[in-house]
Design an enzyme around this catalytic site. Structure first.
Site, short mmCIF file in Angstrom:
data_model
loop_
_atom_site.label_atom_id
_atom_site.label_comp_id
_atom_site.label_asym_id
_atom_site.label_seq_id
_atom_site.Cartn_x
_atom_site.Cartn_y
_atom_site.Cartn_z
N ALA A 71 5.34 25.41 -14.30
CA ALA A 71 4.93 24.13 -14.90
C ALA A 71 5.23 23.01 -13.91
O ALA A 71 6.30 22.99 -13.29
CB ALA A 71 5.70 23.89 -16.19
N ALA A 116 9.21 20.24 -11.54
CA ALA A 116 8.52 21.50 -11.79
C ALA A 116 9.54 22.55 -12.20
O ALA A 116 10.74 22.35 -12.04
CB ALA A 116 7.77 21.95 -10.54
N LYS A 117 9.08 23.65 -12.74
CA LYS A 117 9.99 24.76 -13.07
C LYS A 117 9.15 26.00 -13.27
O LYS A 117 7.98 25.91 -13.68
CB LYS A 117 10.76 24.47 -14.36
N GLY A 118 9.75 27.16 -13.02
CA GLY A 118 9.02 28.41 -13.23
C GLY A 118 9.92 29.43 -13.88
O GLY A 118 11.14 29.27 -13.93
N ASP A 157 17.45 29.72 -10.04
CA ASP A 157 17.96 29.28 -11.34
C ASP A 157 18.61 30.52 -11.97
O ASP A 157 19.04 31.41 -11.24
CB ASP A 157 16.83 28.68 -12.19
#
Ligand code: NAD
Length: 427
Positions: A71, A116-118, A157
């Site tokens: 995202a 952003a992050k995944g 993460d």
């Protein structure tokens, strides 16, 4: 064993969801944004969310499918930046919220990034090393459309580490036909990683706690500290607290909770867990129940595991003076209000755990310039950026008479929306 996870995991309008929590936080900041409030709807949407299918060959000859996401919440101030999480509870909703918190965090620290992050919905403990590598490479290839050193830069993460970043960097580099070290941060040192990156988030948590404790009139030395989550963030923070003379009297990880009124030897416990030991079986601690863990009396409580841990019920009974959020989104908005009413100060995630992304920024800059800094230079710069950001947040909280979280959001959202306004809308 087939470990595939079922398909699309979006739960719209679930009030407990991290995305709904984030939307409530935006509602709290909007009245403080002045003329920029006209752009605030921008904050309530992700610019782009990619959902991908990740099929892999398992070692036993079967094929398993996993669901992955990336995202990009907002790119007004620069390329996307944010971690990648491998966990069975990953959902599109969670990834959207985490990407939005990255927008806020990067802007609060004034780093030149969007958010952003995944994530991949998988329990990596159920995969062999070969399966984990194939999963990582296929995921990277699938999101390769939208990541890149000047587009969106992933980092570690929950359940991802420097080896996973090395595989991501190699996969992206193979696909573009050139070695692109700047596509991810949190890499091994031998591949353009930065000294101090692995410890940076925990170090930032420690700095945030030390500065805030000082402003409340107490020292880390002699403090009683409880830490939830004993991985990269909680583990490193616990070690730094102990080195500064604090007593870590309670710890919790996914295996259970433990306590020792005299102080836990967190260095030895960290090595024990790293070698595959269960925290609850470490010598010199007493296993306690979940209820007993949340009832421990402390000066500082550090949630450093997952979101939604400090709930309304726990906020009513927790006995501490200061909460320093190592995890992203550990405190629900309702719990935030209760802690505020009880005069328990919360240093929000978007500041407290920003040490990691700050040193990721240093890593990215070092990769671009192919010129590497010493660990002392990195730690000095991290210290300066964190202390200045905290001071600004405390000043904004006094000026607007709001919590530290809303103050951090005011600073960050003002920066994001000012960039939005200056750039204007395309076309
Ligand atoms: P990690 O995988 O290294 O450690 C996670 C820890 O939480 C482990 O000790 C695990 O056992 C524990 N845990 C998992 N589920 C739990 C549960 N239900 N109850 C209690 N403990 C549980 O992950 P990490 O990198 O330390 O990340 C922890 C948090 O910090 C996450 O919210 C992450 O988004 C946030 N964070 C991490 C970084 C970073 O640089 N690693 C940066 C900013 C924020």
């Amino acid at each position: 064993m087939n470990t595939s996870t079922p398909g699309l995991s979006y739960v719209p309008n679930n009030p407990q969801s991290p995305w709904q929590m984030y939307l409530q936080q935006v509602d709290r900041v909007t009245p403080h944004l002045g003329h920029l409030a006209r752009w605030s709807e921008t904050l309530k949407r992700c610019k782009r969310v990619l959902a991908v299918d990740i099929p892999i060959n398992k070692d036993d000859g079967t094929v398993a499918h996993y669901e992955g996401f990336r995202a990009q919440h907002n790119l007004s101030r620069g390329p996307g930046k944010g971690g990648v999480r491998f966990h069975p509870d990953v959902s599109i909703d969670e990834v959207m919220a985490l990407s939005a918190w990255m927008t806020v965090k990067n802007a609060a620290l004034n780093l030149p990034y969007g958010g952003a992050k995944g994530g991949v919905r998988v329990d990596p403990k159920l995969l062999t090393r070969g399966e984990l590598e194939r999963l990582t490479r296929r995921y990277t290839s699938e999101i390769g459309l939208i990541i890149g050193p000047d587009k969106d830069i992933p980092a570690p993460d929950v359940n991802t580490n420097d080896q996973i970043m090395a595989w991501m960097m190699d996969t992206y580099s193979m696909n573009v036909g050139a070695t692109a070290t700047g596509v991810v941060t949190g890499k091994p040192i031998a591949l353009g990683g930065s000294l101090g990156r692995r410890e940076a988030t925990g170090r930032g948590v420690y700095i945030a706690a030390r500065e805030t404790a000082r402003s409340l009139g107490f020292d880390i030395a002699g403090s009683r500290i409880v830490v939830q989550g004993f991985g990269n963030v909680g583990g490193i923070a616990a070690k730094l607290f102990k080195a500064a003379g604090a007593k870590i009297i309670g710890l919790q990880d996914a295996s259970g909770s433990v306590a020792n009124e005299g102080g836990i030897d967190v260095d030895a416990a960290f090595d024990f867990v790293a070698l595959g030991g269960k925290l609850t079986e470490f010598k010199g601690v007493t296993p306690i129940t979940e209820g007993e863990f949340w009832a421990l009396k402390s000066d500082i409580f550090v949630p450093a595991a997952l979101e939604n841990q400090l709930t309304e019920a726990r906020a009513k009974t927790i006995s501490t003076r200061l909460v320093v959020e190592g995890a992203n989104g550990p405190t629900t908005p309702a719990a935030d209000d209760i802690l505020h009413d009880r005069n328990i100060i919360v240093v929000p995630d978007v500041i407290a755990n920003a040490g990691g992304v700050t040193v990721s920024y240093f890593e990215w800059v070092q990769d671009f310039s192919s010129f590497f800094w010493t660990e002392a230079e990195i730690n000095d710069r991290l210290e300066r950026i964190m202390v200045e950001a905290l001071k600004a947040v405390v000043a904004a909280s006094e000026k607007h008479k709001v919590s530290l979280r809303t103050a951090a959001f005011i600073i960050a959202c003002t920066r994001v929306l000012a960039a939005r306004e200056l750039r204007g809308l395309y076309p």
